[in-house]
Design a protein around this motif. Sequence first.
Motif, PDB file in Angstrom:
ATOM      1  N   ASN A  49       0.808  -1.221   0.000  1.00  0.00           N
ATOM      2  CA  ASN A  49       0.000   0.000   0.000  1.00  0.00           C
ATOM      3  C   ASN A  49       0.841   1.271   0.000  1.00  0.00           C
ATOM      4  O   ASN A  49       0.342   2.345  -0.336  1.00  0.00           O
ATOM      5  N   GLU A  50       2.105   1.174   0.359  1.00  0.00           N
ATOM      6  CA  GLU A  50       2.947   2.369   0.441  1.00  0.00           C
ATOM      7  C   GLU A  50       3.327   2.937  -0.920  1.00  0.00           C
ATOM      8  O   GLU A  50       3.644   4.124  -1.018  1.00  0.00           O
ATOM      9  N   GLU A 109       1.323   3.608  -3.285  1.00  0.00           N
ATOM     10  CA  GLU A 109       0.315   4.642  -3.546  1.00  0.00           C
ATOM     11  C   GLU A 109       0.301   5.683  -2.429  1.00  0.00           C
ATOM     12  O   GLU A 109       0.207   6.883  -2.695  1.00  0.00           O
ATOM     13  N   LEU A 110       0.414   5.236  -1.198  1.00  0.00           N
ATOM     14  CA  LEU A 110       0.373   6.139  -0.054  1.00  0.00           C
ATOM     15  C   LEU A 110       1.490   7.187  -0.127  1.00  0.00           C
ATOM     16  O   LEU A 110       1.269   8.369   0.166  1.00  0.00           O
ATOM     17  N   ASN A 111       2.675   6.776  -0.536  1.00  0.00           N
ATOM     18  CA  ASN A 111       3.802   7.713  -0.607  1.00  0.00           C
ATOM     19  C   ASN A 111       3.596   8.786  -1.677  1.00  0.00           C
ATOM     20  O   ASN A 111       4.272   9.802  -1.665  1.00  0.00           O
ATOM     21  N   LYS A 112       2.654   8.567  -2.568  1.00  0.00           N
ATOM     22  CA  LYS A 112       2.346   9.575  -3.591  1.00  0.00           C
ATOM     23  C   LYS A 112       1.342  10.609  -3.088  1.00  0.00           C
ATOM     24  O   LYS A 112       1.282  11.714  -3.623  1.00  0.00           O
ATOM     25  N   THR A 113       0.530  10.254  -2.103  1.00  0.00           N
ATOM     26  CA  THR A 113      -0.590  11.117  -1.703  1.00  0.00           C
ATOM     27  C   THR A 113      -0.532  11.610  -0.260  1.00  0.00           C
ATOM     28  O   THR A 113      -1.128  12.629   0.069  1.00  0.00           O
ATOM     29  N   TYR A 114       0.153  10.888   0.595  1.00  0.00           N
ATOM     30  CA  TYR A 114       0.154  11.148   2.033  1.00  0.00           C
ATOM     31  C   TYR A 114       0.678  12.544   2.373  1.00  0.00           C
ATOM     32  O   TYR A 114       1.688  12.986   1.823  1.00  0.00           O
ATOM     33  N   ALA A 115      -0.024  13.235   3.255  1.00  0.00           N
ATOM     34  CA  ALA A 115       0.395  14.483   3.911  1.00  0.00           C
ATOM     35  C   ALA A 115       0.229  15.754   3.085  1.00  0.00           C
ATOM     36  O   ALA A 115       0.498  16.833   3.585  1.00  0.00           O
ATOM     37  N   PHE A 116      -0.215  15.661   1.852  1.00  0.00           N
ATOM     38  CA  PHE A 116      -0.422  16.902   1.093  1.00  0.00           C
ATOM     39  C   PHE A 116      -1.440  17.800   1.794  1.00  0.00           C
ATOM     40  O   PHE A 116      -1.256  19.022   1.841  1.00  0.00           O
ATOM     41  N   ASP A 117      -2.483  17.219   2.366  1.00  0.00           N
ATOM     42  CA  ASP A 117      -3.483  18.022   3.074  1.00  0.00           C
ATOM     43  C   ASP A 117      -2.903  18.646   4.340  1.00  0.00           C
ATOM     44  O   ASP A 117      -3.217  19.780   4.692  1.00  0.00           O
TER      45      ASP A 117
END
Length: 194
Positions: A149-150, A152-160
């Motif tokens: 899962n990382e 995909e997660l590393n592409k989206t995580y924490a931008f918000d």
Amino acid sequence: MDAREYLEILHVAERLKDTPRHCTTTKRRTESVAEHSWRISLMAFLLRHEFKDIDINKVVDMCLIHDLGECFTGDIPTFVKTDSDREVEDSLLNQWVKTLPAELSEDLAALYKEMDAQETKEAKLYKSLDKLEALIQHNESPLDTWSENEFELNKTYAFDTVAFSSWLTELREAILEDTMKKIEGDNKNWELLR
């Protein structure tokens, strides 16, 4: 606080040195919660000239204490941690904080309250660094240590989380650039770190 109380606090905190996190280091060693806390504290210190309107000393304090609850529960990766897990960790941490000398207990309780509310710039910066450090560590670790899962997660995580700051957004975009290079197989820079 007397010397014995001080030592007892340090003995509890020492548990974080032996509390493994989900991430591995560049050389494939499982990192500890203490190492993660140290690096986000360093990240905050290094930003004192970038965020002149923020009390960086308070952010460093937040970074140092943010995972003390894991002394009691261990680390649970964010993508599997449940609300129940958070409640147990918070309860055990709060119980421990209440046993500390009064002034220290009050200081910690106030910091945790501010961190949880996520309303001040200091709390937002600490939370951003907490999340960004995990992404940076993943980029430094060998790709075969990532869970499925990382990718995909590393592409989206924490931008918000970083959206309140253009500087942090730029940093997050640079981290994403490194992530994409790593996933696409450009490991030359990472090989130099080993």
